[in-house]
Design a protein around this motif. Structure first.
Motif, PDB file in Angstrom:
ATOM      1  N   ILE A 112       0.918  -0.924   0.008  1.00 38.84           N
ATOM      2  CA  ILE A 112       0.014   0.093   0.073  1.00 38.84           C
ATOM      3  C   ILE A 112       0.879   1.177   0.157  1.00 38.84           C
ATOM      4  CG2 ILE A 112      -1.425   1.416   1.337  1.00 38.84           C
ATOM      5  CD1 ILE A 112      -2.783  -1.388   1.971  1.00 38.84           C
ATOM      6  N   GLY A 113       0.550   2.137  -0.986  1.00 36.93           N
ATOM      7  CA  GLY A 113       1.345   3.300  -1.279  1.00 36.93           C
ATOM      8  C   GLY A 113       2.714   3.246  -2.212  1.00 36.93           C
ATOM      9  N   LYS A 114       2.930   2.109  -2.274  1.00 34.97           N
ATOM     10  CA  LYS A 114       4.319   1.573  -3.056  1.00 34.97           C
ATOM     11  C   LYS A 114       4.096   1.032  -4.376  1.00 34.97           C
ATOM     12  CE  LYS A 114       6.780   3.603  -0.133  1.00 34.97           C
ATOM     13  NZ  LYS A 114       7.631   4.973  -0.349  1.00 34.97           N
ATOM     14  N   ASP A 115       4.422  -0.394  -4.420  1.00 37.37           N
ATOM     15  CA  ASP A 115       4.547  -1.013  -5.472  1.00 37.37           C
ATOM     16  C   ASP A 115       3.818  -2.391  -5.641  1.00 37.37           C
ATOM     17  OD1 ASP A 115       6.687   0.411  -6.466  1.00 37.37           O
ATOM     18  OD2 ASP A 115       8.142  -0.888  -6.005  1.00 37.37           O
ATOM     19  N   ASN A 116       3.282  -2.933  -6.748  1.00 38.94           N
ATOM     20  CA  ASN A 116       2.884  -4.212  -7.118  1.00 38.94           C
ATOM     21  C   ASN A 116       4.106  -5.125  -7.419  1.00 38.94           C
ATOM     22  OD1 ASN A 116       0.327  -3.408  -6.784  1.00 38.94           O
ATOM     23  ND2 ASN A 116       0.241  -2.546  -8.763  1.00 38.94           N
ATOM     24  N   GLY A 117       3.862  -6.516  -6.909  1.00 38.80           N
ATOM     25  CA  GLY A 117       4.789  -7.297  -7.119  1.00 38.80           C
ATOM     26  C   GLY A 117       4.168  -8.801  -7.171  1.00 38.80           C
ATOM     27  N   ASP A 118       5.318  -9.911  -7.361  1.00 38.84           N
ATOM     28  CA  ASP A 118       4.803 -11.269  -7.442  1.00 38.84           C
ATOM     29  C   ASP A 118       5.412 -12.056  -6.602  1.00 38.84           C
ATOM     30  OD1 ASP A 118       2.857 -10.511  -9.717  1.00 38.84           O
ATOM     31  OD2 ASP A 118       4.700 -10.524 -11.022  1.00 38.84           O
ATOM     32  N   ILE A 119       4.898 -12.928  -6.061  1.00 40.36           N
ATOM     33  CA  ILE A 119       5.493 -14.308  -5.290  1.00 40.36           C
ATOM     34  C   ILE A 119       5.322 -15.518  -5.749  1.00 40.36           C
ATOM     35  CG2 ILE A 119       5.751 -15.093  -2.974  1.00 40.36           C
ATOM     36  CD1 ILE A 119       4.924 -12.182  -1.790  1.00 40.36           C
ATOM     37  N   TRP A 120       6.223 -16.280  -5.909  1.00 42.90           N
ATOM     38  CA  TRP A 120       6.197 -17.536  -6.573  1.00 42.90           C
ATOM     39  C   TRP A 120       6.635 -18.681  -5.570  1.00 42.90           C
ATOM     40  CZ3 TRP A 120       3.560 -18.268 -11.047  1.00 42.90           C
ATOM     41  CH2 TRP A 120       3.279 -17.025 -12.032  1.00 42.90           C
ATOM     42  N   THR A 121       5.991 -19.921  -5.857  1.00 43.16           N
ATOM     43  CA  THR A 121       6.650 -20.884  -5.028  1.00 43.16           C
ATOM     44  C   THR A 121       6.077 -22.392  -5.571  1.00 43.16           C
ATOM     45  OG1 THR A 121       6.998 -21.961  -2.820  1.00 43.16           O
ATOM     46  CG2 THR A 121       4.486 -21.002  -3.274  1.00 43.16           C
ATOM     47  N   TYR A 122       6.818 -23.324  -5.773  1.00 44.74           N
ATOM     48  CA  TYR A 122       6.306 -24.700  -6.224  1.00 44.74           C
ATOM     49  C   TYR A 122       7.303 -25.600  -5.574  1.00 44.74           C
ATOM     50  CZ  TYR A 122       9.834 -22.706  -9.383  1.00 44.74           C
ATOM     51  OH  TYR A 122      10.846 -22.300  -9.994  1.00 44.74           O
ATOM     52  N   GLY A 123       6.702 -27.062  -5.650  1.00 45.36           N
ATOM     53  CA  GLY A 123       7.509 -28.190  -5.223  1.00 45.36           C
ATOM     54  C   GLY A 123       6.853 -29.399  -5.474  1.00 45.36           C
ATOM     55  N   GLY A 124       7.639 -30.489  -5.333  1.00 44.18           N
ATOM     56  CA  GLY A 124       6.914 -31.870  -5.506  1.00 44.18           C
ATOM     57  C   GLY A 124       7.895 -32.907  -4.882  1.00 44.18           C
ATOM     58  N   GLY A 125       7.426 -34.089  -4.551  1.00 40.11           N
ATOM     59  CA  GLY A 125       8.290 -35.012  -3.917  1.00 40.11           C
ATOM     60  C   GLY A 125       7.384 -36.563  -3.759  1.00 40.11           C
ATOM     61  N   PHE A 126       8.385 -37.601  -3.821  1.00 36.03           N
ATOM     62  CA  PHE A 126       8.053 -39.064  -3.600  1.00 36.03           C
ATOM     63  C   PHE A 126       8.018 -39.516  -2.065  1.00 36.03           C
ATOM     64  CE2 PHE A 126       9.111 -38.557  -8.036  1.00 36.03           C
ATOM     65  CZ  PHE A 126       8.295 -39.112  -8.639  1.00 36.03           C
ATOM     66  N   ALA A 127       7.063 -40.133  -1.720  1.00 41.10           N
ATOM     67  CA  ALA A 127       7.167 -40.891  -0.438  1.00 41.10           C
ATOM     68  C   ALA A 127       7.065 -42.464  -0.503  1.00 41.10           C
ATOM     69  CB  ALA A 127       5.979 -40.261   0.673  1.00 41.10           C
ATOM     70  N   PHE A 128       7.674 -42.955   0.298  1.00 38.80           N
ATOM     71  CA  PHE A 128       7.828 -44.296   0.320  1.00 38.80           C
ATOM     72  C   PHE A 128       7.341 -44.982   1.599  1.00 38.80           C
ATOM     73  CE2 PHE A 128      10.903 -42.963  -2.860  1.00 38.80           C
ATOM     74  CZ  PHE A 128      10.629 -43.647  -3.839  1.00 38.80           C
ATOM     75  N   GLY A 175       4.850 -48.481   9.215  1.00 40.46           N
ATOM     76  CA  GLY A 175       5.091 -47.206   9.987  1.00 40.46           C
ATOM     77  C   GLY A 175       6.273 -46.177   9.517  1.00 40.46           C
ATOM     78  N   ASN A 176       7.179 -46.742   8.819  1.00 40.58           N
ATOM     79  CA  ASN A 176       8.300 -46.103   8.273  1.00 40.58           C
ATOM     80  C   ASN A 176       7.915 -45.527   7.120  1.00 40.58           C
ATOM     81  OD1 ASN A 176       9.736 -47.475  10.261  1.00 40.58           O
ATOM     82  ND2 ASN A 176      10.997 -48.610   8.845  1.00 40.58           N
ATOM     83  N   VAL A 177       8.523 -44.378   6.939  1.00 38.47           N
ATOM     84  CA  VAL A 177       8.601 -43.272   5.629  1.00 38.47           C
ATOM     85  C   VAL A 177       9.966 -42.838   5.030  1.00 38.47           C
ATOM     86  CG1 VAL A 177       7.433 -41.310   4.599  1.00 38.47           C
ATOM     87  CG2 VAL A 177       6.117 -42.766   6.190  1.00 38.47           C
ATOM     88  N   LEU A 178      10.041 -43.010   3.836  1.00 40.65           N
ATOM     89  CA  LEU A 178      11.119 -42.333   3.386  1.00 40.65           C
ATOM     90  C   LEU A 178      10.678 -41.396   2.554  1.00 40.65           C
ATOM     91  CD1 LEU A 178      14.255 -42.064   2.477  1.00 40.65           C
ATOM     92  CD2 LEU A 178      13.921 -43.702   0.687  1.00 40.65           C
ATOM     93  N   GLY A 179      11.148 -39.924   2.504  1.00 41.99           N
ATOM     94  CA  GLY A 179      10.622 -39.035   1.761  1.00 41.99           C
ATOM     95  C   GLY A 179      11.730 -37.942   1.055  1.00 41.99           C
ATOM     96  N   ILE A 180      11.300 -37.617  -0.135  1.00 41.41           N
ATOM     97  CA  ILE A 180      12.468 -36.907  -0.902  1.00 41.41           C
ATOM     98  C   ILE A 180      11.524 -35.709  -1.588  1.00 41.41           C
ATOM     99  CG2 ILE A 180      12.609 -38.393  -2.831  1.00 41.41           C
ATOM    100  CD1 ILE A 180      15.542 -37.131  -3.264  1.00 41.41           C
ATOM    101  N   PHE A 181      11.930 -34.428  -1.219  1.00 38.13           N
ATOM    102  CA  PHE A 181      10.937 -33.510  -1.765  1.00 38.13           C
ATOM    103  C   PHE A 181      11.972 -32.259  -2.345  1.00 38.13           C
ATOM    104  CE2 PHE A 181       8.181 -29.998  -1.680  1.00 38.13           C
ATOM    105  CZ  PHE A 181       7.149 -30.412  -1.956  1.00 38.13           C
ATOM    106  N   ALA A 182      11.682 -31.549  -3.243  1.00 36.80           N
ATOM    107  CA  ALA A 182      12.344 -30.604  -4.052  1.00 36.80           C
ATOM    108  C   ALA A 182      11.543 -29.702  -4.557  1.00 36.80           C
ATOM    109  CB  ALA A 182      13.516 -31.117  -5.199  1.00 36.80           C
TER     110      ALA A 182
END
Length: 630
Positions: A529-545, A552-559
């Motif tokens: 407010i009173g200044k600029d307009n801008g953009d914010i981006w984010t994204y990601g994905g991963g696999f779980a085993f 009950g165990n879980v192996l996870g990798i996410f980027a």
């Protein structure tokens, strides 16, 4: 009723037959009343009980009852005629599967109870059914007696627990986290020297009281404490606009706690194990007919979107608990970190869409970040100029302060793929973080993306300096720009609140029982407010085993890329955020379930350019988290 049933198990078949079936096939005889039958049953003695129990010494000695056996068909006919087993909606055995003799005895006892009740109510019972019951009682005499002894023991234990329980309406659950953790690779951007981050041992404790008054509603009261400080990063070398010349000059700040380094166990009320009520909420459902059901949510304190909105990140998201991923970024789409506090929400189950799209729901909600505060806000001194900011610190209350309003449609396709589409409209006060779940401190994304005015400006004023060679901001403003009372001072972070419109999508794909894939992405348009307009981006994905190596165990990798800001439309902000280096993060963790109540999760997190600047060094975080639940 239960005691009477056990008495009736071993009564002489002749007595039962004479008492219950001496008349026509469809009715009890006139000369033998149901009351007389019950009197005869009540006179039963304990003959044969001990010998019957002694006959059953091990479950392994008992054969299953197969669907082809006469007993199976006999009990099945009784179940379907008298509705003995109410657990099945269609009152039938499912799938014609074999039953253990314990299961069979339990079903037989249920039918005995039903038929006994019918006799008490003077309802006619078929003679052929009495014959079936009589023969079944003889065949399963030992199992029924042993089952009776077990039920008596269970009743005694239940009575003891009821007499000594904490509350008839409240259950206590808890979670304790121990987390040794360390960071490597962070350096000061000015002189490339290693900072003073240390390896640390952190903890968090949560005690949650779950109270239900009707069996369907739930009142949640949670006490929490922790000591988890986040690791330090360094404010990025950026450019500010010199108002005298219009040219950009460099700014370098000191180190601070970085939102990009936030781990889930560090989300706690304080950093000194101070106990506080950090969540107080009430859930109550409302049925609106066969195809609609409202799951309502009222947050009196500490409400967040993932309390009632599906985040669609299985195995990674434990809803700020200690059994999912290590980092907050990996746990869920950062769009759910926009807003929090006090408010209401609901998820409407759309039953009419189930046949077309699968289980579908519409979630709506409103949360105010300072809904408990009646003050109206006011002016705050700008440390860069010594005068008040051009904009106030923002209002408070339910409707005049920071808020967020969410709408999400969630559906499940073929019981394999879940999709969610989310929109969040929010206003964040100048000195609060966009991705802070309603708080002043960001918990995910870069410092620039959170746009906390006080954090940005305090670091600008008190940091290492401005220009080359760097000098402190006050000296620069006084000596270079003509002083704070005359000339043009450098004042890059004088802006008002942040109005944001955010759009997100998330999905989860259950590829197989041993493999799951999930991903998300979101875009935020921000107006300072009173200044600029801008953009914010984010994204990601991963696999779980899941269940890798043990149930009950879980192996996870996410980027993915943490929230970063870009695209400001003009120079009125006075700052050029360097966005060419996206803050990429990769996390690898393995949750090992030692027992039902204890899991160990070692993992490593790599964050490249954690403050979205090209000259920032990469960071590596290693953690071993122990989670106790009870």
């Amino acid at each position: 009723m239960l005691k009477l049933s056990w008495k009736s198990l071993l009564v002489s078949p002749a007595v039962i037959g004479a008492a219950l079936v001496a008349g026509a096939a469809n009715a009890a005889p006139d000369n033998v009343t149901n009351a007389q039958v019950l009197d005869q049953l009540d006179q039963y003695t304990a003959e044969g009980q001990s010998s019957a129990i002694d006959q059953v010494t091990s479950v392994s000695e008992l054969r299953d009852v197969q669907p082809t056996a006469w007993a199976y068909e006999a009990l099945k006919s009784l179940v379907e005629r008298y509705g003995c087993i109410v657990g099945y909606p269609d009152r039938t055995f499912r799938g014609d599967r074999a039953l253990s003799r314990w299961e069979f005895a339990a079903g037989l006892n249920a039918c005995m109870n039903v038929m006994e009740r019918l006799i008490q109510e003077n309802v006619a019972v078929l003679r052929e059914d009495i014959d079936k019951l009589k023969r079944l009682m003889q065949e399963f005499e030992a199992e029924l007696a042993a089952l009776g002894a077990r039920v008596d023991n269970l009743e005694a234990r239940t009575s003891f627990l009821e007499d000594h329980q904490f509350s008839t309406t409240t259950k206590l659950t808890g979670e304790v986290i121990f987390a040794p953790t360390a960071i490597f690779g962070t350096k000061k951007t000015l002189n490339n020297q290693t900072d003073n981050n240390q390896a640390v041992f952190q903890n968090r404790v949560r005690l949650q009281f779950n109270t239900s008054f009707s069996g369907e509603d739930l009142l949640v009261t949670r006490l929490a404490a922790g000591n988890g400080n986040r690791f330090k990063s360094f404010y990025p070398t950026q450019n500010v606009i010199d108002p005298e010349t219009g040219n950009p000059i460099g700014i370098v700040g000191d180190y601070y706690e970085s939102p990009t380094f936030t781990q889930v166990h560090q989300l706690s009320p304080g950093d000194n194990n101070n106990v506080a009520v950090d969540w107080l909420a009430y859930y109550v459902p409302l049925d609106l007919g066969e195809n609609f059901r409202l799951n309502n949510y009222i947050a009196a304190w500490g409400g967040i979107w993932d309390d009632f909105v599906p985040t669609l990140n299985p195995y990674f998201d434990d809803y700020t608990g200690g059994k999912g991923s290590l980092s907050q970024f990996t746990a869920q789409n950062p769009i759910y970190s926009i807003g929090g506090g006090t408010g209401i929400g609901t998820s409407l189950e759309l039953g009419f869409l189930s046949n077309l799209l699968g289980p579908t729901s519409l979630s709506l909600g409103y949360l105010a970040s300072t809904g408990n505060n009646p003050s109206s806000g006011g002016s705050v001194t700008n440390p860069a100029t010594g005068n008040n900011y051009d904009f106030s610190s923002g209002g408070n209350g339910l409707f005049n302060g920071g808020y967020s309003a969410l709408a999400q449609i969630t559906t499940n396709i073929f019981d394999r793929v879940s999709l969610g589409f989310t929109y969040v409209n929010a206003y964040t006060t100048p000195d609060a973080a966009i991705f802070g779940k309603g708080g002043t401190q960001g918990i995910v994304g870069t410092t620039a993306a959170n746009l906390n005015r006080s954090e940005l400006n305090d670091d600008f004023v008190n940091g290492l300096g401005v220009g080359a060679p760097p000098v402190d901001a006050a000296t620069y403003n006084n000596n270079v720009s003509g002083g704070s009372t005359s000339g043009n001072v450098i004042n890059p972070y004088d802006f008002g609140g942040k109005q944001t419109n955010s759009y997100g999508v998330q999905m989860a794909w259950n590829i197989a029982d041993w493999l799951s894939f999930s991903a998300y992405g979101s875009y935020t348009n921000v107006t300072l407010i009173g200044k600029d307009n801008g953009d914010i981006w984010t994204y990601g994905g991963g696999f779980a085993f899941p269940d890798l190596g043990k149930e009950g165990n879980v192996l996870g990798i996410f980027a993915g890329v943490q929230p970063y800001v870009s695209g400001f439309t003009n120079n009125t902000l006075g700052t050029t955020f360097v966005t060419t280096a996206n803050p990429l993060q990769v996390e690898l963790f393995y949750k090992y379930q030692l027992t039902d109540n204890l899991s160990i999760t070692p993992g490593v997190i790599w964050i490249s350019k954690p403050e979205q600047t090209t000259n920032a060094t990469d960071a590596f975080i290693g953690t071993v988290r122990g989670t106790f639940t009870f």
